[in-house]
Motif scaffolding. Structure first.
Motif, mmCIF file in Angstrom:
data_model
loop_
_atom_site.group_PDB
_atom_site.id
_atom_site.type_symbol
_atom_site.label_atom_id
_atom_site.label_comp_id
_atom_site.label_asym_id
_atom_site.label_seq_id
_atom_site.Cartn_x
_atom_site.Cartn_y
_atom_site.Cartn_z
ATOM 1 N N GLU A 1 0.812 -1.214 0.000
ATOM 2 C CA GLU A 1 0.000 0.000 0.000
ATOM 3 C C GLU A 1 0.848 1.269 0.000
ATOM 4 O OE1 GLU A 1 -2.271 -0.596 3.492
ATOM 5 O OE2 GLU A 1 -3.398 -2.296 2.686
ATOM 6 N N GLN A 2 1.875 1.304 0.852
ATOM 7 C CA GLN A 2 2.665 2.521 1.022
ATOM 8 C C GLN A 2 4.043 2.454 0.360
ATOM 9 O OE1 GLN A 2 2.765 3.289 5.268
ATOM 10 N NE2 GLN A 2 0.589 2.802 5.482
ATOM 11 N N GLY A 3 4.482 1.252 -0.010
ATOM 12 C CA GLY A 3 5.789 1.104 -0.626
ATOM 13 C C GLY A 3 6.851 0.715 0.385
ATOM 14 N N ILE A 4 8.025 0.362 -0.119
ATOM 15 C CA ILE A 4 9.100 -0.133 0.725
ATOM 16 C C ILE A 4 10.387 0.646 0.490
ATOM 17 C CG2 ILE A 4 8.140 -2.471 0.722
ATOM 18 C CD1 ILE A 4 10.536 -3.163 -1.227
ATOM 19 N N ARG A 5 11.283 0.547 1.451
ATOM 20 C CA ARG A 5 12.630 1.086 1.339
ATOM 21 C C ARG A 5 13.576 -0.065 0.984
ATOM 22 N NH1 ARG A 5 15.910 5.311 3.140
ATOM 23 N NH2 ARG A 5 14.070 6.420 3.936
ATOM 24 N N LEU A 6 14.436 0.147 -0.017
ATOM 25 C CA LEU A 6 15.428 -0.845 -0.412
ATOM 26 C C LEU A 6 16.745 -0.613 0.308
ATOM 27 C CD1 LEU A 6 15.230 -1.234 -4.319
ATOM 28 C CD2 LEU A 6 14.257 -2.730 -2.569
ATOM 29 N N TYR A 7 17.364 -1.696 0.744
ATOM 30 C CA TYR A 7 18.722 -1.641 1.269
ATOM 31 C C TYR A 7 19.683 -1.833 0.106
ATOM 32 C CZ TYR A 7 22.766 -2.672 4.205
ATOM 33 O OH TYR A 7 23.990 -2.638 4.814
ATOM 34 N N SER A 8 20.741 -1.041 0.053
ATOM 35 C CA SER A 8 21.725 -1.157 -1.020
ATOM 36 C C SER A 8 22.789 -2.176 -0.605
ATOM 37 C CB SER A 8 22.369 0.204 -1.301
ATOM 38 O OG SER A 8 23.222 0.126 -2.423
ATOM 39 N N CYS A 9 22.719 -3.381 -1.160
ATOM 40 C CA CYS A 9 23.592 -4.478 -0.740
ATOM 41 C C CYS A 9 24.998 -4.323 -1.321
ATOM 42 C CB CYS A 9 23.018 -5.818 -1.184
ATOM 43 S SG CYS A 9 21.430 -6.225 -0.436
ATOM 44 N N LEU B 1 15.644 4.513 -1.585
ATOM 45 C CA LEU B 1 16.911 3.791 -1.695
ATOM 46 C C LEU B 1 18.008 4.773 -1.341
ATOM 47 C CD1 LEU B 1 18.746 1.402 -2.613
ATOM 48 C CD2 LEU B 1 18.671 2.420 -4.905
ATOM 49 N N GLU B 2 18.721 4.481 -0.266
ATOM 50 C CA GLU B 2 19.715 5.427 0.245
ATOM 51 C C GLU B 2 19.046 6.787 0.437
ATOM 52 O OE1 GLU B 2 22.990 5.158 -2.529
ATOM 53 O OE2 GLU B 2 23.635 3.214 -1.733
ATOM 54 N N ASP B 3 19.535 7.862 -0.198
ATOM 55 C CA ASP B 3 18.949 9.196 -0.017
ATOM 56 C C ASP B 3 17.856 9.517 -1.037
ATOM 57 O OD1 ASP B 3 20.670 9.704 2.117
ATOM 58 O OD2 ASP B 3 22.223 10.533 0.802
ATOM 59 N N ARG B 4 17.650 8.626 -2.016
ATOM 60 C CA ARG B 4 16.663 8.880 -3.070
ATOM 61 C C ARG B 4 15.287 8.428 -2.605
ATOM 62 N NH1 ARG B 4 13.312 10.218 -6.640
ATOM 63 N NH2 ARG B 4 13.701 9.969 -8.884
ATOM 64 N N GLN B 5 14.283 9.262 -2.887
ATOM 65 C CA GLN B 5 12.910 8.922 -2.533
ATOM 66 C C GLN B 5 12.019 9.039 -3.757
ATOM 67 O OE1 GLN B 5 11.729 11.379 0.801
ATOM 68 N NE2 GLN B 5 12.936 10.177 2.249
ATOM 69 N N TRP B 6 11.007 8.169 -3.810
ATOM 70 C CA TRP B 6 10.020 8.189 -4.888
ATOM 71 C C TRP B 6 8.619 8.208 -4.298
ATOM 72 C CZ3 TRP B 6 14.254 4.881 -5.040
ATOM 73 C CH2 TRP B 6 15.101 4.963 -6.145
ATOM 74 N N SER B 7 7.671 8.665 -5.087
ATOM 75 C CA SER B 7 6.261 8.505 -4.754
ATOM 76 C C SER B 7 5.753 7.230 -5.415
ATOM 77 C CB SER B 7 5.442 9.698 -5.253
ATOM 78 O OG SER B 7 5.879 10.898 -4.636
ATOM 79 N N VAL B 8 4.672 6.685 -4.873
ATOM 80 C CA VAL B 8 4.045 5.540 -5.526
ATOM 81 C C VAL B 8 3.270 6.067 -6.724
ATOM 82 C CG1 VAL B 8 2.465 3.612 -5.275
ATOM 83 C CG2 VAL B 8 3.869 4.330 -3.332
ATOM 84 N N GLY B 9 3.705 5.681 -7.925
ATOM 85 C CA GLY B 9 3.137 6.257 -9.139
ATOM 86 C C GLY B 9 1.904 5.540 -9.651
ATOM 87 N N VAL B 10 1.180 6.213 -10.538
ATOM 88 C CA VAL B 10 -0.049 5.647 -11.092
ATOM 89 C C VAL B 10 0.249 4.422 -11.956
ATOM 90 C CG1 VAL B 10 -1.314 7.815 -11.007
ATOM 91 C CG2 VAL B 10 0.049 7.282 -13.026
ATOM 92 N N PRO C 1 5.720 -1.265 -4.456
ATOM 93 C CA PRO C 1 6.356 -0.022 -4.899
ATOM 94 C C PRO C 1 7.605 0.253 -4.065
ATOM 95 C CG PRO C 1 3.994 0.286 -4.459
ATOM 96 C CD PRO C 1 4.378 -1.047 -3.893
ATOM 97 N N VAL C 2 8.624 0.793 -4.691
ATOM 98 C CA VAL C 2 9.831 1.213 -3.975
ATOM 99 C C VAL C 2 9.742 2.719 -3.780
ATOM 100 C CG1 VAL C 2 12.352 1.433 -4.079
ATOM 101 C CG2 VAL C 2 11.232 -0.674 -4.860
ATOM 102 N N VAL C 3 9.874 3.158 -2.524
ATOM 103 C CA VAL C 3 9.752 4.591 -2.234
ATOM 104 C C VAL C 3 11.062 5.206 -1.737
ATOM 105 C CG1 VAL C 3 7.268 4.474 -1.811
ATOM 106 C CG2 VAL C 3 8.869 4.133 0.091
#
Length: 276
Positions: free
Chosen positions: A124-132, A253-262, A249-251
């Motif tokens: 619903e809200q999206g997730i944060r990715l860890y940079s492996c 990664l590190e300092d980058r943020q996204w909105s959940v898009g249409v 949805p990915v919202v």
């Protein structure tokens, strides 16, 4: 419909949890597996799962009786009702040494378990990715296969233990994004979907294949090619997907943020049609 015990296991059609210590799946990772979501007594995306299994068996020269395996999966899916089936096929037992047995007796392992309880907010809200930091090595022969050697994924997933990150981004030796630890990656770039090519490493996911087919049919073809980390960061939308949880949805990664898009919301609908 009575569901079986959690983690019920069939080995070559017999209820047991015992596999020989001489099995090549244990000794060498000599085999393949599929994790299949079962809904309402049916294996979801079954055709794509068995197509991938057939491709892998051909490349590994595994003499898998696909009709028998599929029949066992379908029967167990009816018993399970809702849950997960993990199908593992190995080359079976052999003497010491890497040489393949001349007449291998394939081991079939079919494990049943309850559905995983992923938090609904991931979708619903999206997730944060860890940079492996763990990188995927190049091996074109095995690229795309769901083979039993998952050490790269094990090490990548061990890099974070917090609850902030739901998935981890995994890159190749050149630093290019390939996939996530248990899912595939899509980005919206220049008004089209792009997913990393899997011709040198990575797993060709069943949900990935399904979405590529569906989007192409709708006139929104997905470009499969190498993408750079910079392209990922400047993309407009990002999501990861697999055949169990569907689309997240990915919202961040590190300092980058996204909105959940249409566009991502539309793709979530496509995934839900086959997983619910």
């Amino acid at each position: 419909m009575a569901a079986p015990r959690v983690a019920e296991c069939l080995v070559n059609g017999v209820q047991t949890r015992a596999v020989s210590v001489s099995d090549r799946g244990l000794a060498y990772g000599d085999g393949l597996f599929e994790t299949i979501l079962v809904r309402h007594g049916k294996a979801t995306l079954a055709d794509l799962h068995f197509q991938r299994l057939a491709r892998g068996a051909q490349i590994l020269r595994l003499p898998v009786d696909l009709s028998l395996v599929r029949s066992e999966v379908e029967q167990q899916a009816i018993r399970l009702g809702d849950g997960l089936l993990k199908l593992t096929v190995t080359r079976g037992e052999s003497l010491r040494g890497y040489a393949m047995p001349q007449q291998p007796q394939v081991t079939r392992i079919l494990q049943s378990s309850a559905l995983l309880g992923y938090p609904p907010q991931y979708a619903e809200q999206g997730i944060r990715l860890y940079s492996c930091a763990t990188r995927l090595g190049d091996q074109p022969m095995f690229a795309g296969l769901k083979h039993l050697n998952r050490l790269e994924q094990v090490l990548a997933r061990s890099e974070w233990q917090d609850s902030i990150h739901a998935e981890g981004l995994v890159r190749d030796l050149a630093g290019n994004p390939i996939e996530c630890t248990m899912s595939n990656l899509f980005i919206r770039l220049d008004d089209r979907w792009v997913t990393p090519a899997l011709d040198r490493c990575g797993v060709r996911g069943v949900m990935r294949d399904f979405l590529i087919e569906q989007l192409a049919a709708q006139g929104d073809a997905v470009e499969q090619r190498s993408i750079t980390f910079d392209e990922l960061l400047r993309s407009n939308e990002v999501f990861c997907c697999n055949s169990v949880f569907g689309v997240w949805p990915v919202v961040a990664l590190e300092d980058r943020q996204w909105s959940v898009g249409v566009h991502t919301r539309t793709i979530q609908t496509l995934a839900k049609q086959v997983l619910n």
